[in-house]
Design a protein around this motif. Structure first.
Motif, PDB file in Angstrom:
ATOM      1  N   MET A   1       0.854  -1.202   0.000  1.00 24.30           N
ATOM      2  CA  MET A   1       0.000   0.000   0.000  1.00 24.30           C
ATOM      3  C   MET A   1       0.886   1.246   0.000  1.00 24.30           C
ATOM      4  O   MET A   1       1.902   1.289   0.683  1.00 24.30           O
ATOM      5  N   ASN A   2       0.464   2.256  -0.774  1.00 26.42           N
ATOM      6  CA  ASN A   2       1.253   3.478  -0.893  1.00 26.42           C
ATOM      7  C   ASN A   2       0.884   4.454   0.223  1.00 26.42           C
ATOM      8  O   ASN A   2      -0.219   4.984   0.249  1.00 26.42           O
ATOM      9  N   HIS A   3       1.804   4.689   1.155  1.00 27.22           N
ATOM     10  CA  HIS A   3       1.553   5.604   2.269  1.00 27.22           C
ATOM     11  C   HIS A   3       2.239   6.955   2.066  1.00 27.22           C
ATOM     12  O   HIS A   3       2.173   7.806   2.940  1.00 27.22           O
ATOM     13  N   GLN A   4       2.925   7.126   0.940  1.00 29.73           N
ATOM     14  CA  GLN A   4       3.555   8.413   0.644  1.00 29.73           C
ATOM     15  C   GLN A   4       2.478   9.485   0.494  1.00 29.73           C
ATOM     16  O   GLN A   4       1.521   9.321  -0.257  1.00 29.73           O
ATOM     17  N   ARG A   5       2.625  10.577   1.229  1.00 24.06           N
ATOM     18  CA  ARG A   5       1.658  11.670   1.102  1.00 24.06           C
ATOM     19  C   ARG A   5       2.078  12.585  -0.037  1.00 24.06           C
ATOM     20  O   ARG A   5       3.238  13.003  -0.126  1.00 24.06           O
ATOM     21  N   ASN A   6       1.119  12.908  -0.885  1.00 30.14           N
ATOM     22  CA  ASN A   6       1.380  13.688  -2.091  1.00 30.14           C
ATOM     23  C   ASN A   6       0.522  14.939  -2.120  1.00 30.14           C
ATOM     24  O   ASN A   6      -0.656  14.907  -1.738  1.00 30.14           O
ATOM     25  N   ALA A   7       1.114  16.036  -2.598  1.00 27.49           N
ATOM     26  CA  ALA A   7       0.397  17.309  -2.700  1.00 27.49           C
ATOM     27  C   ALA A   7       0.592  17.922  -4.075  1.00 27.49           C
ATOM     28  O   ALA A   7       1.639  17.756  -4.701  1.00 27.49           O
ATOM     29  N   LEU A   8      -0.419  18.640  -4.524  1.00 29.85           N
ATOM     30  CA  LEU A   8      -0.340  19.470  -5.724  1.00 29.85           C
ATOM     31  C   LEU A   8      -0.490  20.920  -5.293  1.00 29.85           C
ATOM     32  O   LEU A   8      -1.488  21.277  -4.652  1.00 29.85           O
ATOM     33  N   LEU A  24       6.468  21.167   3.350  1.00 25.11           N
ATOM     34  CA  LEU A  24       5.912  19.832   3.132  1.00 25.11           C
ATOM     35  C   LEU A  24       7.010  18.847   2.733  1.00 25.11           C
ATOM     36  O   LEU A  24       7.046  17.712   3.231  1.00 25.11           O
ATOM     37  N   VAL A  25       7.910  19.260   1.855  1.00 22.75           N
ATOM     38  CA  VAL A  25       9.017  18.387   1.459  1.00 22.75           C
ATOM     39  C   VAL A  25       9.876  18.063   2.674  1.00 22.75           C
ATOM     40  O   VAL A  25      10.316  16.917   2.863  1.00 22.75           O
ATOM     41  N   ARG A  26      10.112  19.061   3.524  1.00 22.62           N
ATOM     42  CA  ARG A  26      10.902  18.829   4.732  1.00 22.62           C
ATOM     43  C   ARG A  26      10.241  17.779   5.624  1.00 22.62           C
ATOM     44  O   ARG A  26      10.927  17.010   6.309  1.00 22.62           O
ATOM     45  N   ARG A  27       8.919  17.722   5.586  1.00 23.24           N
ATOM     46  CA  ARG A  27       8.180  16.761   6.402  1.00 23.24           C
ATOM     47  C   ARG A  27       8.002  15.407   5.715  1.00 23.24           C
ATOM     48  O   ARG A  27       7.307  14.534   6.243  1.00 23.24           O
ATOM     49  N   GLY A  28       8.575  15.251   4.540  1.00 23.29           N
ATOM     50  CA  GLY A  28       8.527  13.956   3.878  1.00 23.29           C
ATOM     51  C   GLY A  28       7.469  13.803   2.808  1.00 23.29           C
ATOM     52  O   GLY A  28       7.284  12.707   2.268  1.00 23.29           O
ATOM     53  N   TRP A  29       6.761  14.891   2.475  1.00 18.23           N
ATOM     54  CA  TRP A  29       5.772  14.828   1.414  1.00 18.23           C
ATOM     55  C   TRP A  29       6.453  14.850   0.045  1.00 18.23           C
ATOM     56  O   TRP A  29       7.561  15.358  -0.100  1.00 18.23           O
ATOM     57  N   ARG A  30       5.740  14.347  -0.952  1.00 16.62           N
ATOM     58  CA  ARG A  30       6.097  14.590  -2.337  1.00 16.62           C
ATOM     59  C   ARG A  30       5.187  15.703  -2.849  1.00 16.62           C
ATOM     60  O   ARG A  30       3.967  15.630  -2.691  1.00 16.62           O
ATOM     61  N   VAL A  31       5.765  16.731  -3.444  1.00 20.95           N
ATOM     62  CA  VAL A  31       5.003  17.894  -3.909  1.00 20.95           C
ATOM     63  C   VAL A  31       5.156  18.051  -5.413  1.00 20.95           C
ATOM     64  O   VAL A  31       6.275  18.154  -5.929  1.00 20.95           O
ATOM     65  N   GLY A  51      11.999  15.456  -3.546  1.00 17.39           N
ATOM     66  CA  GLY A  51      10.628  15.517  -3.043  1.00 17.39           C
ATOM     67  C   GLY A  51       9.753  16.506  -3.775  1.00 17.39           C
ATOM     68  O   GLY A  51       8.539  16.553  -3.538  1.00 17.39           O
ATOM     69  N   PHE A  52      10.360  17.295  -4.655  1.00 25.66           N
ATOM     70  CA  PHE A  52       9.610  18.323  -5.380  1.00 25.66           C
ATOM     71  C   PHE A  52       9.659  18.016  -6.867  1.00 25.66           C
ATOM     72  O   PHE A  52      10.738  17.888  -7.447  1.00 25.66           O
ATOM     73  N   GLN A  53       8.503  17.892  -7.486  1.00 25.51           N
ATOM     74  CA  GLN A  53       8.415  17.628  -8.920  1.00 25.51           C
ATOM     75  C   GLN A  53       7.897  18.872  -9.625  1.00 25.51           C
ATOM     76  O   GLN A  53       6.708  19.191  -9.534  1.00 25.51           O
ATOM     77  N   PRO A  54       8.756  19.602 -10.349  1.00 26.31           N
ATOM     78  CA  PRO A  54       8.319  20.829 -11.002  1.00 26.31           C
ATOM     79  C   PRO A  54       7.579  20.537 -12.301  1.00 26.31           C
ATOM     80  O   PRO A  54       7.960  19.631 -13.053  1.00 26.31           O
ATOM     81  N   VAL A  55       6.529  21.307 -12.547  1.00 19.57           N
ATOM     82  CA  VAL A  55       5.781  21.184 -13.801  1.00 19.57           C
ATOM     83  C   VAL A  55       5.567  22.600 -14.329  1.00 19.57           C
ATOM     84  O   VAL A  55       4.737  23.354 -13.817  1.00 19.57           O
ATOM     85  N   LEU A  56       6.348  22.958 -15.340  1.00 24.44           N
ATOM     86  CA  LEU A  56       6.301  24.314 -15.887  1.00 24.44           C
ATOM     87  C   LEU A  56       5.035  24.532 -16.699  1.00 24.44           C
ATOM     88  O   LEU A  56       4.668  23.699 -17.533  1.00 24.44           O
ATOM     89  N   GLY A  57       4.363  25.666 -16.464  1.00 27.71           N
ATOM     90  CA  GLY A  57       3.201  25.997 -17.263  1.00 27.71           C
ATOM     91  C   GLY A  57       2.293  26.997 -16.581  1.00 27.71           C
ATOM     92  O   GLY A  57       2.456  27.319 -15.396  1.00 27.71           O
ATOM     93  N   ASP A  58       1.328  27.491 -17.343  1.00 27.86           N
ATOM     94  CA  ASP A  58       0.351  28.461 -16.866  1.00 27.86           C
ATOM     95  C   ASP A  58      -0.910  27.716 -16.459  1.00 27.86           C
ATOM     96  O   ASP A  58      -1.511  27.008 -17.271  1.00 27.86           O
ATOM     97  N   ARG A  77      -2.015   8.316  -5.461  1.00 29.56           N
ATOM     98  CA  ARG A  77      -2.878   8.924  -4.462  1.00 29.56           C
ATOM     99  C   ARG A  77      -2.556  10.416  -4.392  1.00 29.56           C
ATOM    100  O   ARG A  77      -1.463  10.857  -4.764  1.00 29.56           O
ATOM    101  N   LEU A  78      -3.530  11.187  -3.910  1.00 29.33           N
ATOM    102  CA  LEU A  78      -3.354  12.632  -3.756  1.00 29.33           C
ATOM    103  C   LEU A  78      -4.001  13.037  -2.452  1.00 29.33           C
ATOM    104  O   LEU A  78      -5.196  12.795  -2.241  1.00 29.33           O
ATOM    105  N   ASP A  79      -3.216  13.645  -1.565  1.00 25.22           N
ATOM    106  CA  ASP A  79      -3.691  13.985  -0.228  1.00 25.22           C
ATOM    107  C   ASP A  79      -4.028  15.459  -0.041  1.00 25.22           C
ATOM    108  O   ASP A  79      -4.749  15.805   0.897  1.00 25.22           O
ATOM    109  N   LEU A  80      -3.503  16.312  -0.902  1.00 34.29           N
ATOM    110  CA  LEU A  80      -3.677  17.749  -0.706  1.00 34.29           C
ATOM    111  C   LEU A  80      -3.581  18.474  -2.037  1.00 34.29           C
ATOM    112  O   LEU A  80      -2.679  18.196  -2.832  1.00 34.29           O
ATOM    113  N   VAL A  81      -4.523  19.382  -2.272  1.00 37.11           N
ATOM    114  CA  VAL A  81      -4.443  20.322  -3.397  1.00 37.11           C
ATOM    115  C   VAL A  81      -4.530  21.729  -2.834  1.00 37.11           C
ATOM    116  O   VAL A  81      -5.448  22.041  -2.060  1.00 37.11           O
TER     117      VAL A  81
END
Length: 233
Positions: A1-8, A24-31, A51-58, A77-81
């Motif tokens: 099971m995926n317990h990694q917390r992810n945010a957008l 959030l990255v400091r706390r172990g999230w993937r952003v 821990g940070f995935q950049p996505v360039l765009g408008d 999974r997605l835990d936070l937007v």
């Protein structure tokens, strides 16, 4: 099971979005963080690491939003937007009687339509993970400040959009959050030539925002002051 917390986080290359992403990255999230300026986004990615995935765009571009949806779906999974990206509009701020309607449409496209579009595509993911959605608001959406009619009315619309989404999805935690004045580039653009060094930095607002996300009160509009202390609500 995926317990990694992810945010957008939209608008993650500067201001509150960047400060929140860093914590959030400091706390172990993937952003997954979006931004329009490649140099800033690359700098944040270099600072925050894997821990940070950049996505360039408008965020106002439907093609960019579709790509974001694909990326977050691939995470599993997605835990936070956090819809943080905002457009101020013309600077200096014009009176509504002189406001370019083309510019007003641009402001609404970024500040109202884009956040709704992001949530339309991510609410199923948030529901599956019992996640949280936060739309960043402003006191300009409540108070009738002269010159702030374009930006303020867009935030008022965002507040109502958030409230209705919450009523339509009572099982989810959906918030509007007003961080108050901050020492940011956008706030400086609203007051060209003025000294805004007395405003708090975005980093000082992050603890209050995180308390909202962690404590998960009933869905509503909140301000920084509502979560200014460590007290459990």
């Amino acid at each position: 099971m995926n317990h990694q917390r992810n945010a957008l986080i939209t608008g993650a290359s500067a201001g509150l979005g960047r400060a929140l992403a860093a914590e959030l990255v400091r706390r172990g999230w993937r952003v997954v963080g979006t931004g329009r300026r490649a140099d800033r986004l690359e700098r944040v990615a270099a600072e925050l690491g894997g821990g940070f995935q950049p996505v360039l765009g408008d965020i106002g571009d439907p093609v960019h939003r579709a790509r974001l949806t694909e990326i977050v779906e691939a995470l599993g999974r997605l835990d936070l937007v956090v819809n943080n990206a905002s457009a101020l509009g013309p600077s200096p701020l014009p009176a509504l009687a002189d406001y370019s309607l083309d510019r007003l449409e641009q402001v609404y496209r970024t500040n109202v339509v884009a956040p709704l579009a992001v949530l339309q595509s991510t609410l199923p993911l948030l529901g599956a993970s019992d996640g949280v959605a936060v739309n960043i608001s402003s006191d300009a959406g409540v108070e009738p400040y002269p010159g702030w009619g374009g930006y303020g009315s867009s935030k008022a619309a965002l507040d109502q959009l958030t409230a209705v989404l919450a009523a339509e999805h009572p099982a989810l935690s959906i918030y509007a959050f007003d961080p108050g004045d901050m020492r940011t580039e956008m706030h400086q653009a609203a007051f060209p030539g003025e000294d805004i060094s007395d405003r708090p930095t975005p980093e000082t607002v992050v603890p209050a925002l995180l308390r909202l996300i962690e404590q998960r009160p009933r869905s509503a509009r909140y301000t920084r002051a509502d979560f200014a202390s460590e007290a459990v609500r």
